[in-house]
Design a protein around this motif. Sequence first.
Motif, PDB file in Angstrom:
ATOM      1  N   SER A  68       1.185  -1.163  -0.199  1.00 46.92           N
ATOM      2  CA  SER A  68      -0.206   0.637   0.171  1.00 46.92           C
ATOM      3  C   SER A  68       0.521   1.213   0.008  1.00 46.92           C
ATOM      4  CB  SER A  68      -0.861   0.029   1.449  1.00 46.92           C
ATOM      5  OG  SER A  68       0.035   0.003   2.039  1.00 46.92           O
ATOM      6  N   GLY A  69       2.511   1.258   0.042  1.00 44.92           N
ATOM      7  CA  GLY A  69       3.373   2.234   0.042  1.00 44.92           C
ATOM      8  C   GLY A  69       3.358   2.567   1.911  1.00 44.92           C
ATOM      9  N   LYS A  70       3.038   2.177   2.873  1.00 41.95           N
ATOM     10  CA  LYS A  70       3.028   2.727   4.015  1.00 41.95           C
ATOM     11  C   LYS A  70       4.253   2.968   4.157  1.00 41.95           C
ATOM     12  CE  LYS A  70       1.595  -1.225   6.061  1.00 41.95           C
ATOM     13  NZ  LYS A  70       1.984  -1.888   4.885  1.00 41.95           N
ATOM     14  N   SER A  71       5.185   1.416   4.041  1.00 38.86           N
ATOM     15  CA  SER A  71       6.811   1.606   4.622  1.00 38.86           C
ATOM     16  C   SER A  71       7.481   2.668   3.648  1.00 38.86           C
ATOM     17  CB  SER A  71       7.444  -0.136   4.252  1.00 38.86           C
ATOM     18  OG  SER A  71       6.600  -0.434   5.435  1.00 38.86           O
ATOM     19  N   THR A  72       7.126   2.520   2.470  1.00 40.73           N
ATOM     20  CA  THR A  72       7.496   3.424   1.189  1.00 40.73           C
ATOM     21  C   THR A  72       7.656   5.142   2.058  1.00 40.73           C
ATOM     22  OG1 THR A  72       7.614   1.416  -0.465  1.00 40.73           O
ATOM     23  CG2 THR A  72       7.990   4.108  -1.390  1.00 40.73           C
ATOM     24  N   MET A  73       6.929   4.918   2.331  1.00 37.64           N
ATOM     25  CA  MET A  73       6.216   6.650   3.098  1.00 37.64           C
ATOM     26  C   MET A  73       7.948   6.567   3.890  1.00 37.64           C
ATOM     27  SD  MET A  73       5.269   8.641   5.376  1.00 37.64           S
ATOM     28  CE  MET A  73       3.732   7.378   6.184  1.00 37.64           C
ATOM     29  N   MET A  74       7.188   5.833   5.441  1.00 36.55           N
ATOM     30  CA  MET A  74       8.089   6.242   6.612  1.00 36.55           C
ATOM     31  C   MET A  74       9.657   5.648   5.458  1.00 36.55           C
ATOM     32  SD  MET A  74       7.099   6.306   9.360  1.00 36.55           S
ATOM     33  CE  MET A  74       7.257   4.210  10.354  1.00 36.55           C
ATOM     34  N   GLU A  75      10.281   5.201   4.471  1.00 35.86           N
ATOM     35  CA  GLU A  75      11.874   5.381   4.633  1.00 35.86           C
ATOM     36  C   GLU A  75      12.678   6.340   3.923  1.00 35.86           C
ATOM     37  OE1 GLU A  75      12.481   1.989   1.483  1.00 35.86           O
ATOM     38  OE2 GLU A  75      12.347   0.494   3.336  1.00 35.86           O
ATOM     39  N   CYS A  76      11.272   6.730   3.214  1.00 37.03           N
ATOM     40  CA  CYS A  76      11.321   8.279   2.106  1.00 37.03           C
ATOM     41  C   CYS A  76      11.564   9.423   3.398  1.00 37.03           C
ATOM     42  CB  CYS A  76      10.203   9.266   1.090  1.00 37.03           C
ATOM     43  SG  CYS A  76      10.077   7.796  -0.301  1.00 37.03           S
ATOM     44  N   LEU A  77      10.703   9.196   4.788  1.00 40.86           N
ATOM     45  CA  LEU A  77      11.130  10.362   5.345  1.00 40.86           C
ATOM     46  C   LEU A  77      11.922  10.124   6.739  1.00 40.86           C
ATOM     47  CD1 LEU A  77       6.731  10.077   7.647  1.00 40.86           C
ATOM     48  CD2 LEU A  77       7.888  11.905   6.271  1.00 40.86           C
ATOM     49  N   TYR A  78      12.577   8.677   7.109  1.00 36.83           N
ATOM     50  CA  TYR A  78      13.216   8.664   7.068  1.00 36.83           C
ATOM     51  C   TYR A  78      15.013   8.488   6.007  1.00 36.83           C
ATOM     52  CZ  TYR A  78      17.117   6.357  11.100  1.00 36.83           C
ATOM     53  OH  TYR A  78      17.453   6.933  12.479  1.00 36.83           O
ATOM     54  N   PHE A  79      15.035   9.392   4.823  1.00 33.72           N
ATOM     55  CA  PHE A  79      15.902   9.567   4.092  1.00 33.72           C
ATOM     56  C   PHE A  79      16.837   8.237   3.790  1.00 33.72           C
ATOM     57  CE2 PHE A  79      16.024  13.519   7.039  1.00 33.72           C
ATOM     58  CZ  PHE A  79      15.030  14.187   6.125  1.00 33.72           C
ATOM     59  N   ASP A  80      15.774   7.009   3.949  1.00 37.64           N
ATOM     60  CA  ASP A  80      16.430   5.731   3.337  1.00 37.64           C
ATOM     61  C   ASP A  80      16.322   5.753   1.557  1.00 37.64           C
ATOM     62  OD1 ASP A  80      17.219   4.985   5.634  1.00 37.64           O
ATOM     63  OD2 ASP A  80      15.158   3.309   5.864  1.00 37.64           O
ATOM     64  N   GLN A  81      15.236   6.491   1.017  1.00 35.72           N
ATOM     65  CA  GLN A  81      14.826   6.941   0.278  1.00 35.72           C
ATOM     66  C   GLN A  81      14.650   7.711  -0.679  1.00 35.72           C
ATOM     67  OE1 GLN A  81      12.677   4.108  -1.979  1.00 35.72           O
ATOM     68  NE2 GLN A  81      12.312   2.612  -1.357  1.00 35.72           N
ATOM     69  N   GLU A  82      14.841   8.463  -1.643  1.00 35.77           N
ATOM     70  CA  GLU A  82      14.773  10.160  -2.094  1.00 35.77           C
ATOM     71  C   GLU A  82      13.002  10.386  -2.652  1.00 35.77           C
ATOM     72  OE1 GLU A  82      16.494  12.892  -2.940  1.00 35.77           O
ATOM     73  OE2 GLU A  82      18.638  11.694  -1.349  1.00 35.77           O
ATOM     74  N   VAL A  83      11.961  11.187  -2.042  1.00 32.96           N
ATOM     75  CA  VAL A  83      11.082  11.271  -2.494  1.00 32.96           C
ATOM     76  C   VAL A  83      11.764  11.403  -3.935  1.00 32.96           C
ATOM     77  CG1 VAL A  83      10.178  11.464  -0.436  1.00 32.96           C
ATOM     78  CG2 VAL A  83      11.208  13.589  -1.637  1.00 32.96           C
ATOM     79  N   SER A  84      10.204  11.823  -4.904  1.00 31.09           N
ATOM     80  CA  SER A  84      10.030  12.055  -6.318  1.00 31.09           C
ATOM     81  C   SER A  84       9.394  13.007  -5.793  1.00 31.09           C
ATOM     82  CB  SER A  84       9.221  10.960  -7.561  1.00 31.09           C
ATOM     83  OG  SER A  84       9.634   9.656  -6.840  1.00 31.09           O
ATOM     84  N   SER A  85       8.639  13.728  -5.101  1.00 26.18           N
ATOM     85  CA  SER A  85       8.530  15.183  -5.127  1.00 26.18           C
ATOM     86  C   SER A  85       8.015  15.979  -3.524  1.00 26.18           C
ATOM     87  CB  SER A  85       7.106  15.761  -6.567  1.00 26.18           C
ATOM     88  OG  SER A  85       6.251  15.178  -6.067  1.00 26.18           O
ATOM     89  N   GLY A  86       7.993  16.189  -3.387  1.00 27.09           N
ATOM     90  CA  GLY A  86       6.725  16.413  -1.587  1.00 27.09           C
ATOM     91  C   GLY A  86       7.634  17.489  -0.569  1.00 27.09           C
TER      92      GLY A  86
END
Length: 281
Positions: A68-86
Motif C-alpha cells: 500500500s506504500g506505507k513502508s516506502t513512505m517511512m523510508e522516504c521520511l527517514y531518508f532511506d530513499q529519496e522522494v520523487s517530490s513533496g
Amino acid sequence: MDDSERPVLAVRNINKQYGQGCVNCRGAKGEGLLKNYCPVCGTVYACRDISFEVYAGEILGIVGESGSGKSTMMECLYFDQEVSSGEAYIASYKGGETNVFEESSQQKRYIRNHLMGKVYQNPLMSLKMNFSSIGNIAEKLISAGNRNVGQMKVRGEELLEHVNIPVYRMKEAPKNFSGGMQQRVQIAKALSNNPPLLLLDEVTTGLDLSVQASVLDLIKSIQRQLKISMIIVSHDLGVIRMLADRTLVMLDGQVIEQGLTDQILEDPQHGYTQKLVQSLL
C-alpha cells in the motif's frame, strides 16, 4: 499559532515513483493505472500525494495491506530513499520553515541522528548483530557527536534498562537475543538522542503473540513517560487500535481515509476500511 499547536512534523504531497511514467499514467487522477502500477510502461507509483501532520505527544497510526506504500513512505521520511517530490517540515529544525527533503546529505544525516529515531521491521536494518547491545547504542550516540565514553556507557545502560534488557546481558551481541529482545535493543538505540519523533515500521511482525504484547506495552509506556511523538506503521489494525490516537488508512499508494482511531473503527467510511474493521471483529 503557538508552539503547542504546531505539528512536530508536517508532510505535504509526498510522491514516490519507480519508473519514468508515460502518457497513459501521468494524468492527475491516475486513470490509466492498475492499482498503483502502469501496465503500459511498468512505472509503480508507491506513494501518491500523501499529506499529514503529527502533533506533540501523539501516536499516528498508518495501516494498509502489503504494497500500500506505507513502508516506502517511512523510508522516504527517514531518508532511506529519496522522494520523487513533496515536502516535510520538522518543528525543531530551522524553525519548521525548511523542506527537509531539499537539504544536503550532511543535514539529512544530522536530522536522522538528532531529530528522529527509527525502529525497523527487520532488526538487521538497524543493529550490528556482532556488536554488544550497549555498543549499538554508543554507535548512534557517536554519530550524533558524543565522544564521552563514560557518559555513553551510563546512557546505554539506562536505555537498555528502560526497555527491560537485564544488566548482565547488556554487553551481549543482539545475534544471541530473541526477536522480541532485538526489537527492544532497536527501540533503545532509536531513543538514545531523545528525538522528538520516533518512526516504527511493522515492529511486531513475525513475533509471537505474547512477545508482541510486551513490545506494544513497552512502546505505550515509553510514549507516556517521554511524551514523544510517534508514527506507527502496521498491516494489523489490532496494533493500531491499541496504540494510535489518529489513523491514516492507505491503499495503492494513497491515503483513502483518516481520522481519530476510535472513529475509524466505529464508523469506517471507505469499503476497504470496512473490510479491515470487519476482519478485527
